[in-house]
Design an enzyme around this catalytic site. Structure first.
Site, PDB file in Angstrom:
ATOM      1  N   ASP A 106     -59.850  -1.705 -20.216  1.00 21.54           N
ATOM      2  CA  ASP A 106     -60.457  -1.272 -19.117  1.00 21.54           C
ATOM      3  C   ASP A 106     -60.091  -0.061 -18.067  1.00 21.54           C
ATOM      4  O   ASP A 106     -58.319  -0.401 -17.512  1.00 21.54           O
ATOM      5  CB  ASP A 106     -61.017  -2.730 -17.471  1.00 21.54           C
ATOM      6  N   HIS A 108     -57.818   1.255 -11.122  1.00 22.46           N
ATOM      7  CA  HIS A 108     -56.664   0.457 -11.441  1.00 22.46           C
ATOM      8  C   HIS A 108     -55.862   1.782 -11.656  1.00 22.46           C
ATOM      9  O   HIS A 108     -54.335   0.749 -11.725  1.00 22.46           O
ATOM     10  CB  HIS A 108     -56.717  -0.283 -12.097  1.00 22.46           C
ATOM     11  N   ILE A 154     -55.657  -1.043  -7.978  1.00 26.30           N
ATOM     12  CA  ILE A 154     -56.308  -2.647  -7.505  1.00 26.30           C
ATOM     13  C   ILE A 154     -55.842  -2.752  -8.617  1.00 26.30           C
ATOM     14  O   ILE A 154     -56.143  -2.169  -9.200  1.00 26.30           O
ATOM     15  CB  ILE A 154     -56.967  -3.082  -7.410  1.00 26.30           C
ATOM     16  N   GLY A 189     -59.154  -8.002 -11.902  1.00 25.12           N
ATOM     17  CA  GLY A 189     -59.672  -9.701 -11.629  1.00 25.12           C
ATOM     18  C   GLY A 189     -58.665 -10.274 -13.410  1.00 25.12           C
ATOM     19  O   GLY A 189     -58.851 -11.409 -12.573  1.00 25.12           O
TER      20      GLY A 189
END
Length: 277
Positions: A184, A189, A204, A207
């Site tokens: 990903d 990120h 961030i 998740g």
């Protein structure tokens, strides 16, 4: 990591309900033991956890399967079901059928299991099946509701009783940078400018990285091995930033452990449920 996939066909972004039951194709992903070791390190395993990071003793963390299956929700977005710029990952579910191999090939097939009508938005449930696991991504797509469909189930609420346990877990400052090497590569990120464009003060955590990282201390608190995970579920309620300290509250259920995670009192993972063999 390599893969072979079949093309996805589908309607244009104008008929939300018609996506229900849509086949998203099949894919075979091949990997060697380097990938599950990197994954274990990325979700918080220590160098002393030899059965997670040493190929001679390796047990593959079941949540590694979610990196193998990430192609499925990506395929749905690419096929035009929703605007990939505004859709967000709402909930993740995983059921383990048998241990993943240390290395080898995993064949998967995917479909849109359900489309829920939330009024101003739609929720697409993308189900991925293989001989090793079953996983479901629930994707929240603003602007795609109002098509006359069922609203679907509500998220599990926080138990009204006091927690039976509490854990403190700190994420690592480099954790998102490591995890993105598993596939990903979204700029949100890693790139501060991309994060600002998305309304975030800095990059961030993924998740799925946060959710998987929680399974290691949860397993330890229950006297289980994290590779013995059989079921996992969680709702992504708010962003987590690399370096954040998580406070995890737990409750015993009849067959599993319920949990919620917060950062500075703000819930970031809700409706959590985990079970180990």
């Amino acid at each position: 990591m390599s893969g072979r996939s079949e093309p996805v066909g589908g309607p244009s972004m104008g008929s939300t309900g018609e996506w229900r039951g849509r086949e998203l194709g099949t894919k075979t992903v091949t990997y060697d033991e380097t990938r599950p070791i990197l994954y274990a390190l990325a979700v918080g395993a220590d160098a002393s956890d030899l059965d997670l990071v040493f190929e001679e003793r390796l047990r593959v963390l079941p949540t590694f399967a979610l990196t193998l299956a990430q192609w499925a929700p990506d395929a749905l977005g690419s096929a035009g079901a929703f605007d990939i710029r505004t859709a967000v990952h709402g909930t993740q579910r995983l059921r383990v059928l048998k241990p993943l191999p240390r290395s080898g090939s995993v064949e998967m097939k995917a479909r849109v299991a359900e489309v829920w009508d939330k009024g101003s938005a739609a929720v697409f449930d993308v189900a991925v099946e293989s001989e090793y696991f079953e996983a479901t991504w629930s994707l929240f797509a603003p602007g795609r509701g109002g098509f006359g469909g069922d609203r679907g189930p509500s998220a599990r609420r926080r138990p009204e009783t006091s927690p039976t346990g509490s854990l403190a877990v700190r994420t690592a400052p480099n954790q998102a940078a490591l995890y993105r090497l598993l596939g990903d590569r979204h700029h949100l990120h890693i790139d501060p400018e991309a994060a600002k464009t998305a309304g975030m003060p800095r990059p961030i955590m993924h998740g799925l990285c946060t959710l998987a990282a929680m399974t290691l201390p949860l397993a330890s608190s229950l006297g289980a091995h994290p590779a013995d995970l059989t079921e996992l579920e969680g709702r992504f309620a708010a962003p987590v930033f690399p370096g954040d300290a998580l406070q995890i509250d737990t409750w015993k259920d009849a067959e599993a452990t319920l949990f919620e995670a917060a950062v500075d009192g703000k819930t970031v993972i809700s409706a959590g449920r985990v079970r180990f063999a």
